[in-house]
Design an enzyme around this catalytic site. Structure first.
Site, PDB file in Angstrom:
ATOM      1  CG  ASN B 202       4.391 -10.231  -0.479  1.00  0.00           C
ATOM      2  OD1 ASN B 202       3.792  -9.335  -1.068  1.00  0.00           O
ATOM      3  ND2 ASN B 202       5.538 -10.721  -0.904  1.00  0.00           N
ATOM      4  CG  HIS B 203       2.221  -5.536  -0.812  1.00  0.00           C
ATOM      5  ND1 HIS B 203       1.564  -5.284  -1.988  1.00  0.00           N
ATOM      6  CD2 HIS B 203       3.466  -5.926  -1.152  1.00  0.00           C
ATOM      7  CE1 HIS B 203       2.385  -5.498  -3.001  1.00  0.00           C
ATOM      8  NE2 HIS B 203       3.545  -5.894  -2.525  1.00  0.00           N
ATOM      9  CG  LEU B 205       2.218   0.412   8.341  1.00  0.00           C
ATOM     10  CD1 LEU B 205       1.713   1.721   7.762  1.00  0.00           C
ATOM     11  CD2 LEU B 205       1.841   0.328   9.821  1.00  0.00           C
ATOM     12  CG  HIS B 234       6.626  -5.244   1.489  1.00  0.00           C
ATOM     13  ND1 HIS B 234       6.205  -6.550   1.447  1.00  0.00           N
ATOM     14  CD2 HIS B 234       7.291  -5.044   0.325  1.00  0.00           C
ATOM     15  CE1 HIS B 234       6.598  -7.115   0.322  1.00  0.00           C
ATOM     16  NE2 HIS B 234       7.251  -6.229  -0.380  1.00  0.00           N
ATOM     17  CG  HIS B 324      12.053  -5.485  -3.113  1.00  0.00           C
ATOM     18  ND1 HIS B 324      11.955  -5.449  -1.747  1.00  0.00           N
ATOM     19  CD2 HIS B 324      10.814  -5.714  -3.560  1.00  0.00           C
ATOM     20  CE1 HIS B 324      10.700  -5.642  -1.385  1.00  0.00           C
ATOM     21  NE2 HIS B 324       9.987  -5.817  -2.468  1.00  0.00           N
ATOM     22  CG  ASN B 325       9.840  -6.359  -7.974  1.00  0.00           C
ATOM     23  OD1 ASN B 325      10.710  -7.128  -7.624  1.00  0.00           O
ATOM     24  ND2 ASN B 325       8.559  -6.658  -7.902  1.00  0.00           N
ATOM     25  CG  HIS B 399      13.074  -9.460  -2.229  1.00  0.00           C
ATOM     26  ND1 HIS B 399      13.300 -10.792  -2.410  1.00  0.00           N
ATOM     27  CD2 HIS B 399      11.766  -9.260  -2.507  1.00  0.00           C
ATOM     28  CE1 HIS B 399      12.170 -11.374  -2.784  1.00  0.00           C
ATOM     29  NE2 HIS B 399      11.226 -10.483  -2.847  1.00  0.00           N
ATOM     30  N   GLY B 400      13.938 -10.680   0.851  1.00  0.00           N
ATOM     31  CA  GLY B 400      12.974 -11.160   1.842  1.00  0.00           C
ATOM     32  C   GLY B 400      13.148 -12.634   2.101  1.00  0.00           C
ATOM     33  CE  LYS B 475       1.179 -10.085   6.232  1.00  0.00           C
ATOM     34  NZ  LYS B 475       2.056 -10.236   5.061  1.00  0.00           N
TER      35      LYS B 475
END
Lengths: 140, 476
Positions: B202-203, B205, B234, B324-325, B399-400, B475
């Site tokens: 899910n990372h 730009l 992300h 977020h971690n 966070h999402g 992606k």
């Protein structure tokens, strides 16, 4: 009748569960590894041309499975390889294995995810009837 | 989740009463519809977190919470080292300091549309993404340690970025207390060629357009106007974080009994903060945070290069960078008294309220920008931390979107080509090395992120500022 060794995924919404079945713990480990590869790409698309050896040790079969999957994740990441065939032997807490594979070819393998590591969630290695079942959730 | 097992506090907060081995209650934030749709495993995992030694006030779940490993994803819990408090590798997650940063561009939608394909292709060419990709930077042992100690500040010293960036990153771009000795040689080796890579799954730009403003005052304070073009990245700490997480998860599980910790489930593997193992993980995890900050800094530099070539007048100033971690040592008020707590946020964004000293001067009066990633076909949101959020969940928000469909199901329901074509028809260009990756990340496989951010807003964890929609998606 003896069921042939096989693998499956089990549902985990964010990540993925991998489960291997076989007549021995070693065969179940080998199938769990195949299930992990299948979260990334089609295992059949991987040409088994390079062999990588593994030696691991843990008296607890659960932790040995965790170490096995994490060792594969590590070798995939640092060698930039995918593995499609596995041979595993386990004796007295000692795992000796060979994984065969090839460097990642993005166009051909179409890798969907990168496995970050194996987790303790749903981690178990147990005998159910005459089958060994080795499973855990992997973080993808 | 069965609402019968919860006590309703108000329209957007729910309590799991303290029972059995729980030391504190559990508190879930979200609308009735979100809580009803939430996995029962969140209830189980949150209740288990509430049993851990030294937990303060409550175990919290954000509106996007779902089944994780040990802690739920979207879980927040604070521990007091003076009360035997613990630190947990599963409570941080494998992708240590995974996060989002958003950059301004000063460009208009018209400028992007005119060169949209060139921009998508150039970003895809320049940003290493996907399995097996490597960055242009290869670190030797000394540089690896310098990076792990220095974070984004290290990246800046090596020419990746401008000095103004640092104030707009949590911890001013450099997490203190990183102990490179506690990071294994394997973890360092795994990271050697991965600096400045996006990763996969899910990372992303994204080049995004601001399509709706909810709070004009906050938007103006953040430098956001309708139709602005932003860039969001992300990603996390790559192989190094994953390796640290894997190694310490097992070590903590095996050592729990020797620390006198009874775990309801071994996936909650943890160690007392004031133990050798706890301190060791803390030092390694902080190095992992620096790795993520350095990584996003390098990716920013690469994106600036692409924009500089295509749009020489673009200025990619950093709005903010959130993680977020993490587990961070923070001062919080407990019953009016100031205490230093180790706050775990797993799949939860820090959301400090107005006036917090950790925020840079121009943003401080308004609260921290909270950057929430959506899906490649819907929208992302920017919120601002609130005063109330500081007491409701230790200054944390969602966070999402969170998945609604497993990856397996997504590949049965979608093909990458179909998703890519549908998005292109809507003016969203997606570039990825893998079609299966696009299928697994299909927008339809995720919950509606709008429900999640509105729930965070109504629960007063953070205030909605604006909505952004993607125009270009890279992606992994």
């Amino acid at each position: 009748m003896h069921q042939a060794a096989h693998w499956e995924h089990f549902e985990h919404v964010a990540d993925m569960g991998v489960r291997g079945f076989g007549p021995t713990p070693a065969e179940a480990f080998s199938q769990a590894a195949l299930a992990m590869t299948a979260t990334i790409c089609e295992p059949d698309s991987i040409n088994p041309r390079t062999a990588v050896p593994f030696e691991l040790e843990d008296d607890d079969l659960d932790y040995l499975l965790l170490d096995w999957l994490n060792a594969l994740v590590y070798e995939m990441a640092t060698r930039r390889m995918l593995f499609g065939r596995f041979e595993v032997a386990i004796e007295d807490g000692q795992l000796r294995a060979t994984a065969w594979g090839e460097p990642v070819d993005v166009a051909r393998h179409q890798p969907a995810v990168e496995v970050k590591g194996a987790t303790l969630t749903e981690l178990s290695v147990q005998q159910i009837g005459d089958q060994w079942v080795a499973q855990c959730v992997i973080d993808v | 989740m069965d609402l019968g097992k919860l006590e309703k506090i108000d329209e957007n907060s729910w309590r799991i009463p303290q029972t059995g081995a729980m030391r504190v209650p559990g508190v879930l934030y979200g609308s009735e519809a979100l809580i009803r749709a939430m996995d029962d495993k969140v209830h189980e995992q949150l209740s288990n977190v509430a049993t851990l030694p030294g937990i303060v006030e409550a175990a919290y779940a954000m509106p996007d919470a779902h089944w994780g490993y040990g802690f739920p994803i979207g879980g927040v819990a604070a521990f007091d080292p003076e009360q035997g408090g613990i630190i947990s590798a599963g409570g941080v997650g494998f992708d240590i300091s995974c996060g989002v940063r958003t950059l301004h561009t000063g460009l208009t939608p018209r400028e992007i549309i005119d060169r949209q394909k060139d921009l998508a292709d150039a970003l895809f060419h320049r940003i290493p993404a996907g399995l097996g990709s490597t960055g242009a930077i290869h670190l030797n042992d000394a540089e690896m340690d310098a990076m792990l100690r220095g974070g984004a500040a290290w990246a800046l010293e090596r020419g990746y970025g401008v000095p103004e960036d640092l104030a707009h990153i949590e911890e001013n771009g450099r997490m203190s207390g990183a102990d490179t000795e506690q990071v294994s040689a394997l973890a360092k080796k795994r990271q050697r060629d991965e600096m400045g890579t996006l990763g996969s799954g899910n990372h992303y730009l994204e080049v995004q357009r601001v399509t709706e403003i909810f709070d004009e005052t906050l938007a103006a304070a953040f430098g956001i106007r309708l139709d602005d073009i932003k860039v969001s990245i992300h990603c996390g700490s790559r192989g190094l974080g994953h390796q640290i997480g894997s190694e310490y998860l097992k070590r903590m599980a095996q050592a729990a009994a020797s620390h006198g910790i009874e775990l309801p489930d071994r996936e909650l593997a943890c160690a007392p903060i004031n133990s050798d193992l706890g301190q060791s993980y803390l030092g390694a995890m902080r190095a992992g945070i620096n790795c993520a900050l350095a990584n996003r800094q390098i990716l920013t530099h690469l994106a600036r290069g692409v924009f500089g070539d295509l749009f020489p007048h673009a200025r990619l100033d950093l709005l903010y960078d959130v993680s977020h971690n993490t587990c961070k040592l923070e001062e919080h008020r407990v019953n009016g008294e100031k205490r230093m707590l180790h706050v775990h946020r797993k799949g939860a964004t820090r959301a400090f309220g107005p006036g917090h000293p950790a925020l840079p001067e121009p943003l401080r009066p308004h609260g921290q920008p909270v950057l929430i990633g959506g899906t490649m076909g819907t929208a992302s949101y920017i919120l601002a931390g609130t005063e109330e959020g500081m007491t409701r969940a230790w200054g944390s928000a969602c966070h999402g979107a969170g998945r609604s469909m497993s990856r397996h199901q997504a590949t049965r329901d979608y093909t990458g080509r179909q998703v890519q074509d549908e998005l292109a028809a809507r003016g969203i260009l997606v570039r990825s090395p893998t079609q299966r990756g696009i299928a697994e990340e299909a927008p339809g496989a995720y919950k509606d992120v709008a429900d999640v951010v509105w729930a965070a807003h109504h629960a007063r964890l953070a205030r909605l500022v604006c909505k952004v929609e993607p125009m270009v998606v890279i992606k992994g």
